[in-house]
Scaffold this active site. Structure first.
Site, mmCIF file in Angstrom:
data_model
loop_
_atom_site.group_PDB
_atom_site.id
_atom_site.type_symbol
_atom_site.label_atom_id
_atom_site.label_comp_id
_atom_site.label_asym_id
_atom_site.label_seq_id
_atom_site.Cartn_x
_atom_site.Cartn_y
_atom_site.Cartn_z
ATOM 1 N N GLU A 167 0.879 -1.165 0.230
ATOM 2 C CA GLU A 167 -0.091 -0.094 0.169
ATOM 3 C C GLU A 167 0.955 1.150 0.157
ATOM 4 O O GLU A 167 1.538 1.579 1.021
ATOM 5 C CB GLU A 167 -0.881 -0.132 1.182
ATOM 6 C CG GLU A 167 -1.977 1.302 1.292
ATOM 7 C CD GLU A 167 -2.645 1.128 2.798
ATOM 8 O OE1 GLU A 167 -3.538 2.213 2.561
ATOM 9 O OE2 GLU A 167 -2.187 0.431 3.290
ATOM 10 N N LYS A 222 -10.222 1.513 -3.598
ATOM 11 C CA LYS A 222 -9.961 1.270 -1.689
ATOM 12 C C LYS A 222 -11.344 1.502 -1.596
ATOM 13 O O LYS A 222 -12.264 2.116 -1.813
ATOM 14 C CB LYS A 222 -8.964 1.328 -0.836
ATOM 15 C CG LYS A 222 -9.565 0.885 0.512
ATOM 16 C CD LYS A 222 -8.682 1.564 1.816
ATOM 17 C CE LYS A 222 -8.794 0.774 2.950
ATOM 18 N NZ LYS A 222 -7.969 1.174 3.853
ATOM 19 N N CYS A 246 -5.679 -2.422 3.143
ATOM 20 C CA CYS A 246 -5.234 -3.090 4.020
ATOM 21 C C CYS A 246 -6.499 -3.464 4.888
ATOM 22 O O CYS A 246 -6.616 -4.621 4.903
ATOM 23 C CB CYS A 246 -5.038 -1.123 5.324
ATOM 24 S SG CYS A 246 -4.435 -1.024 6.335
#
Length: 526
Positions: free
Chosen positions: A278, A343, A393
């Protein structure tokens, strides 16, 4: 506050023990056991400890008034969540500049707020319990399930430390592809509560729940989850771990060195698929040296390899996203020349600021974002017959959202790729907890997981939750591995992709409704 009834009067199991003289002593025990309850989420072989502590909580709630049970739930839950998420202190204080006392207060208040669900559940259990051991165990388990679902969904959800994760290495893990992590938590709570809530006085009947518990756990361990999906193709993969200190990640003085290392490793990688963490590139493509970004695009578009790279995307007009860019020969015709995953499940305060909390974020020095959300059922990155389901994440905490990608088995991911940066939380139990979470996802969907992180855990997890390849944490390097994709659907993937968590919520509500309605017909009961 006096106990409404003593154990010897039949309010709960008769173990020959009188309750403690006051709530303070019992609350102290609840706090100690709540903190201890956080250990099995890191040391997962200690799953029996999780069940024993939950059994104690059910036992005490059964002997308490609703108000007292609520107090126990609040104290227990606050200690459990605070002990399990204390690492938030590092991001708030060390990297965010929040005064130490305020950081501690913020974590404590957050834990207490999330424990209100457990407090309400235990109060309801104390009021609605029937006095029948197995019925009360079902009621307790259903209320426990509703508590975890509420914490995992309401206000964007925070399902960290959902109780099922403590069983990733226990016999109940066999249930993961059938009922998921929340279902495991329900079963564990019910099995733990049943023996201590059994009030039968018939000779030998007190031992029945214990014997049944042992047999059920042994059967689950022996049978296992079964192979519910089919083997697919294989890929050689290379995972990068840059180990960039969090206070240097966005510093202009240190950024060129980190970017140079990332570019060198991407170009030199031996795997068919290269996965980088990330925001491994912490700048927009337009902010990079044009030669830097174009060299990466050209390398993977013109060669036989593919890359999945974490970086921010967007501009001031359309907004920004925390994203992953997939580059291969097949992405030449796509916008920008790459596959894009944005995301979906953003982190409160880190990636968006909840309404009314700008004052809190202004106290911190963390470079906060206000990102746009991507779609919940994003398509996979297709490469060499495999479909890589990207997630970023803590998105892999939300199995019900990942399940949306399995509505059509023909386009469902054959493997997952999680790119993360847990550097915000230092060398703490957050790394181990997140690893167990990823392992649970591999069991629920019977899909391997590639985890490329900044500081760890950078690992390959197969479809049985086994870590097959890994890098030492807080080191800079790469790991090469071979991964086999999977096809087909687990029962959990099938029903969660269509109905989300509603089947579990409705089943739990139905189990609670019976005792609740019965209580209304018996107004004389406390």
């Amino acid at each position: 506050m006096n106990w409404p009834r003593t154990l010897s009067q039949g309010a709960g199991p008769r173990f020959g023990l009188e309750p403690p003289p006051g709530f303070a002593l019992e609350a102290l025990a609840a706090a100690a056991l709540g903190a201890l309850h956080s250990l099995p989420f890191v040391y997962t072989q200690a799953w029996p400890l999780q069940m024993a502590i939950v059994a104690w909580l059910a036992w005490r709630a059964a002997a308490a008034s609703p108000r007292r049970a609520a107090g126990l739930g609040l104290v227990f839950g606050t200690a459990w969540l605070a002990a399990g998420t204390w690492w938030l202190y590092i991001s708030l204080h060390r990297y965010g500049g929040l005064p130490a006392a305020l950081a501690v207060a913020a974590i404590t208040l957050l834990s207490a707020f999330m424990s209100l669900y457990l407090a309400l559940a235990l109060a309801a259990f104390a009021r609605w319990r029937t006095g029948c051991g197995w019925r009360d165990a079902l009621l307790f388990a259903a209320l426990w399930l509703l508590t975890e679902l509420a914490r995992g969904v309401i206000f964007t959800g925070f399902p960290w430390l959902a109780s099922g994760y403590a069983h990733i290495d226990g016999p109940l893990a066999a249930l993961a592809p059938w009922i998921g992590v929340y279902g495991i938590g329900f079963v564990a709570a019910g099995l733990a509560a049943w023996p201590v809530l059994n009030r039968s006085r018939a000779p030998g009947s007190r031992a029945i729940p214990f014997i049944a518990l042992a047999l059920l756990l042994a059967a689950a361990a022996l049978i296992g989850p079964g192979q519910l999906t089919q083997a697919g193709g294989t890929l050689k993969v290379t995972l990068l771990q840059g180990n960039v200190a969090q206070d240097e990640k966005f510093a202009l003085a240190q950024m060129p060195q980190a970017l140079a290392w990332t570019r060198a490793q991407l170009l030199a990688a031996r795997g068919d698929l290269v996965v980088a963490p990330e925001t491994v590139i912490p700048l927009l493509p337009s902010q990079l040296d044009p030669v830097y970004w174009q060299s990466l695009v050209d390398h993977f578009q013109r060669g036989p390899q593919a890359a999945l790279i974490g970086l921010p995307l967007g501009d001031g007009d359309v907004g920004y996203t925390n994203s992953a860019a997939g580059i291969s020969a097949a992405t030449v015709a796509l916008a920008g020349g790459f596959y894009r995953y944005d995301k979906h499940h953003l982190v409160p305060f880190g990636e968006f600021i909840p309404t009314g909390f700008h004052w809190f974020t202004q106290l911190m020095r963390i470079p906060l974002g206000d990102f746009n959300r991507g779609p919940v059922g994003a398509p996979s990155f297709a490469f060499r017959g495999e479909r890589i389901g990207a997630n970023i994440c803590y998105e892999d905490l939300f199995g019900e959202e990942l399940a949306k990608r399995f509505e059509d088995v023909a386009t469902a991911p054959t493997m997952f790729a999680n790119i993360s940066n847990i550097g915000w939380f230092g060398d703490t139990i957050a790394i181990d907890q997140h690893l167990q979470i990823s392992r649970m996802r591999t069991l629920e969907f019977q899909r391997p997981m590639l985890r490329a992180t900044n500081t760890g855990a950078t690992v390959v997890i197969d479809d049985t939750a086994r870590v097959t390849d890994s890098l030492p944490r807080f080191t800079q390097g790469v790991v090469d591995a071979t991964v086999q994709g999977r096809t087909g659907l687990t029962p959990f993937a099938w029903w969660a992709s269509r109905f989300g968590l509603w089947p579990l919520a409705l089943a739990a509500a139905a189990l609670v409704a019976g005792p609740a309605l019965r209580r209304r017909r018996l107004p004389g009961r406390r």
